[in-house]
Design a protein around this motif. Structure first.
Motif, mmCIF file in Angstrom:
data_model
loop_
_atom_site.group_PDB
_atom_site.id
_atom_site.type_symbol
_atom_site.label_atom_id
_atom_site.label_comp_id
_atom_site.label_asym_id
_atom_site.label_seq_id
_atom_site.Cartn_x
_atom_site.Cartn_y
_atom_site.Cartn_z
ATOM 1 N N MET A 102 0.788 -1.232 0.000
ATOM 2 C CA MET A 102 0.000 0.000 0.000
ATOM 3 C C MET A 102 0.825 1.290 0.000
ATOM 4 S SD MET A 102 -3.199 -1.497 2.164
ATOM 5 C CE MET A 102 -4.156 -0.045 2.418
ATOM 6 N N ARG A 131 -2.244 3.043 -3.209
ATOM 7 C CA ARG A 131 -3.487 2.349 -2.882
ATOM 8 C C ARG A 131 -4.643 3.207 -3.388
ATOM 9 N NH1 ARG A 131 -5.262 6.345 -0.977
ATOM 10 N NH2 ARG A 131 -7.092 5.164 -0.374
ATOM 11 N N PRO A 166 -8.623 3.279 -8.338
ATOM 12 C CA PRO A 166 -8.118 3.731 -9.645
ATOM 13 C C PRO A 166 -6.586 3.818 -9.694
ATOM 14 C CG PRO A 166 -9.957 5.091 -8.924
ATOM 15 C CD PRO A 166 -9.543 4.259 -7.742
ATOM 16 N N ILE A 192 -4.454 1.957 -8.139
ATOM 17 C CA ILE A 192 -3.912 0.593 -8.260
ATOM 18 C C ILE A 192 -3.965 0.155 -9.733
ATOM 19 C CG2 ILE A 192 -4.286 -1.836 -7.645
ATOM 20 C CD1 ILE A 192 -5.424 -0.858 -4.938
ATOM 21 N N CYS A 238 -12.087 6.876 4.557
ATOM 22 C CA CYS A 238 -10.892 6.414 3.833
ATOM 23 C C CYS A 238 -10.284 7.577 3.039
ATOM 24 C CB CYS A 238 -11.244 5.247 2.918
ATOM 25 S SG CYS A 238 -9.789 4.369 2.296
ATOM 26 N N ASN A 239 -9.595 7.274 1.951
ATOM 27 C CA ASN A 239 -9.084 8.326 1.069
ATOM 28 C C ASN A 239 -9.519 8.019 -0.338
ATOM 29 O OD1 ASN A 239 -6.732 8.987 -1.054
ATOM 30 N ND2 ASN A 239 -7.039 10.678 0.346
ATOM 31 N N THR A 245 -6.073 7.950 -6.926
ATOM 32 C CA THR A 245 -6.330 7.911 -8.372
ATOM 33 C C THR A 245 -5.037 8.288 -9.110
ATOM 34 O OG1 THR A 245 -6.995 10.231 -8.408
ATOM 35 C CG2 THR A 245 -8.742 8.624 -7.991
ATOM 36 N N GLY A 272 -15.792 6.724 -1.901
ATOM 37 C CA GLY A 272 -15.412 6.101 -3.171
ATOM 38 C C GLY A 272 -15.883 4.655 -3.201
ATOM 39 N N ALA A 273 -15.325 3.874 -4.122
ATOM 40 C CA ALA A 273 -15.695 2.458 -4.221
ATOM 41 C C ALA A 273 -14.531 1.662 -4.783
ATOM 42 C CB ALA A 273 -16.903 2.298 -5.134
ATOM 43 N N ASP A 274 -14.470 0.408 -4.367
ATOM 44 C CA ASP A 274 -13.456 -0.512 -4.908
ATOM 45 C C ASP A 274 -14.052 -1.456 -5.947
ATOM 46 O OD1 ASP A 274 -12.317 0.340 -2.149
ATOM 47 O OD2 ASP A 274 -10.658 -0.374 -3.397
ATOM 48 N N ASN A 303 -16.426 -1.010 -0.452
ATOM 49 C CA ASN A 303 -15.507 0.106 -0.178
ATOM 50 C C ASN A 303 -14.846 -0.167 1.173
ATOM 51 O OD1 ASN A 303 -14.369 2.701 -0.935
ATOM 52 N ND2 ASN A 303 -15.532 3.554 0.767
ATOM 53 N N PHE A 315 -12.351 -4.428 3.472
ATOM 54 C CA PHE A 315 -13.507 -3.791 2.823
ATOM 55 C C PHE A 315 -14.803 -4.376 3.359
ATOM 56 C CE2 PHE A 315 -9.883 -3.848 -0.035
ATOM 57 C CZ PHE A 315 -9.754 -2.505 -0.348
HETATM 58 O O1 MRU Z 1 -7.213 -0.234 1.021
HETATM 59 P P1 MRU Z 1 -7.248 0.998 0.180
HETATM 60 O O2 MRU Z 1 -6.644 2.191 0.820
HETATM 61 O O3 MRU Z 1 -6.725 0.739 -1.212
HETATM 62 O O4 MRU Z 1 -8.804 1.284 0.029
HETATM 63 C C1 MRU Z 1 -9.218 2.395 -0.712
HETATM 64 C C2 MRU Z 1 -10.662 2.645 -0.649
HETATM 65 O O5 MRU Z 1 -11.409 1.910 -0.049
HETATM 66 C C3 MRU Z 1 -11.179 3.805 -1.434
HETATM 67 O O6 MRU Z 1 -12.302 4.347 -0.823
HETATM 68 C C4 MRU Z 1 -11.556 3.323 -2.845
HETATM 69 O O7 MRU Z 1 -10.497 2.639 -3.432
HETATM 70 C C5 MRU Z 1 -11.958 4.429 -3.721
HETATM 71 S S1 MRU Z 1 -10.586 5.414 -4.143
HETATM 72 C C6 MRU Z 1 -10.958 6.560 -5.278
#
Ligand code: MRU
Length: 347
Positions: A42, A45, A48, A50, A156-157, A163, A235-237, A247, A314
């Motif tokens: 991470m 992280r 987008p 990633i 979160c971020n 991105t 946001g969302a994963d 997320n 998540f």
């Molecule tokens: O484990 P992380 O820090 O990769 O998780 C990130 C998140 O859950 C973000 O909310 C998600 O990826 C959206 S980022 C634009």
């Protein structure tokens, strides 16, 4: 302005997110294995980011392939793709970006290997550039949901750090609203256990000059009860075909609190985060991370040695708790399944 990820002279340069906010240092990945490791631990992280980084990692990896025969090239190329795919399971943008690069290799299979390598590099840079534009477009749509004076909670971020850079998804909405002169305050959950909110979101917002109030995760319900929160944007994963959304852990609880308090709950995510192959949220793979993230803080043990630990990274928010999904092509409101399908098909 910091740079989340860049491709410079065949190498991948990243701001090391594990060091923020105390140190603003950049790392250079010389091999695709370095890139995979950076994603896994991470240093980079956010869904987008990633995806973009993995695409660059493949470009870097194929640069080192010397064979001239396509089949032999494809064998080595597949190994690189598999290695990067194995880093993190939940964010679909990783697999989406890898598939996009694979389709470039397949499309050009009759061309010389050197040509394919260049085409892969070009595609990785295209994914990076597109992501920045997509986030801006998402911000333009999303800001319409924000009123002057709103207090917005985020988790979160989901900013530039998550991105390709500049705007971000959920924070992109906030940033565009701020640019338009709307006075907003952002309540930021610290986001245990990895503290993306406290370390990264608070840092990003302070840099942008956007008013920010840091809270611990367990304060969110209290503040909602006091009428302090007008909107929640995260946001969302990975978003399933019916709108269920994976997320960062803790998002699900926030969505229920939002429902109870009548607070709109928005997801901001690019269409690449919508995985129409997955019908509903329960099918989304959830990453289980190292227990040390829970038992230790800054390398120091805070829980008794030997305690059993659960660390799902998540959770899934059922679509019934989501007021709208903000994308780069517009805002999707319920009923989600049909509208998601139409928007995905239109692209
Ligand atoms: O484990 P992380 O820090 O990769 O998780 C990130 C998140 O859950 C973000 O909310 C998600 O990826 C959206 S980022 C634009």
């Amino acid at each position: 302005m910091f740079k989340t990820v860049e491709y410079i002279k065949g190498k991948v340069r990243l701001i090391d997110q594990t060091k923020l906010p105390l140190e603003e240092v950049y790392i250079t990945c010389d091999t695709y294995k370095d890139v995979a490791r950076a994603i896994k631990v991470m240093q980079v992280r956010g869904a987008p980011a990633i995806g973009v980084t993995a695409a660059m990692g493949i470009a870097l990896g194929v640069g080192g392939i010397t064979v001239k025969n396509y089949n032999k090239f494809y064998e080595k190329f597949s190994k690189i793709c598999d290695h990067l795919s194995s880093t993190r399971p939940t964010a679909v943008n990783l697999f989406w970006a890898i598939e996009r690069i694979k389709s470039i290799a397949n499309k050009n299979k009759n061309k010389p290997v050197e040509f394919i390598k260049k085409a892969i590099e070009k595609e990785a840079l295209k994914i990076w550039k597109e992501d920045i534009l997509i986030n801006k477009a998402m911000g333009m749509y999303g800001q319409k949901l924000i009123k002057d004076g709103d207090n917005v909670l985020t988790h979160c971020n989901a900013g530039a750090l998550a991105t390709a850079g500049e705007y971000g998804t959920a924070l992109g909405v906030v940033k565009v609203a701020h640019e338009k002169g709307k006075r907003i305050k952002v309540y930021v959950d610290e986001t245990r256990p990895f503290l993306q909110g406290a370390r990264l979101t608070a840092w990003e917002l302070l840099k942008e000059g956007i008013p920010v109030m840091l809270i611990t995760d367990n304060m969110a319900g209290y503040l909602m009860g006091k009428g302090k929160i007008d909107k929640i944007i995260v946001g969302a994963d990975r978003i399933a075909a019916n709108g269920d959304t994976a997320n960062k852990i803790g998002t699900y609880s926030l969505s229920i609190l939002a429902k109870e308090h009548g607070i709109p709950f928005y997801i901001a995510a690019p269409l690449s985060t919508i995985d129409v192959k997955i019908q509903e949220g329960s099918k989304i793979p959830i990453e289980e991370r190292n227990p040390q993230e829970v038992t230790h803080l800054n390398g120091k043990r805070i829980a008794p040695d030997g305690v059993e630990v659960s660390n799902p990274a998540f959770d899934v928010t059922p679509h019934k708790y989501i007021s709208a999904i903000i994308t780069e092509k517009g805002i999707i409101t319920p009923p989600f399944a049909e509208r998601i399908r139409k928007l995905k098909n239109s692209t």
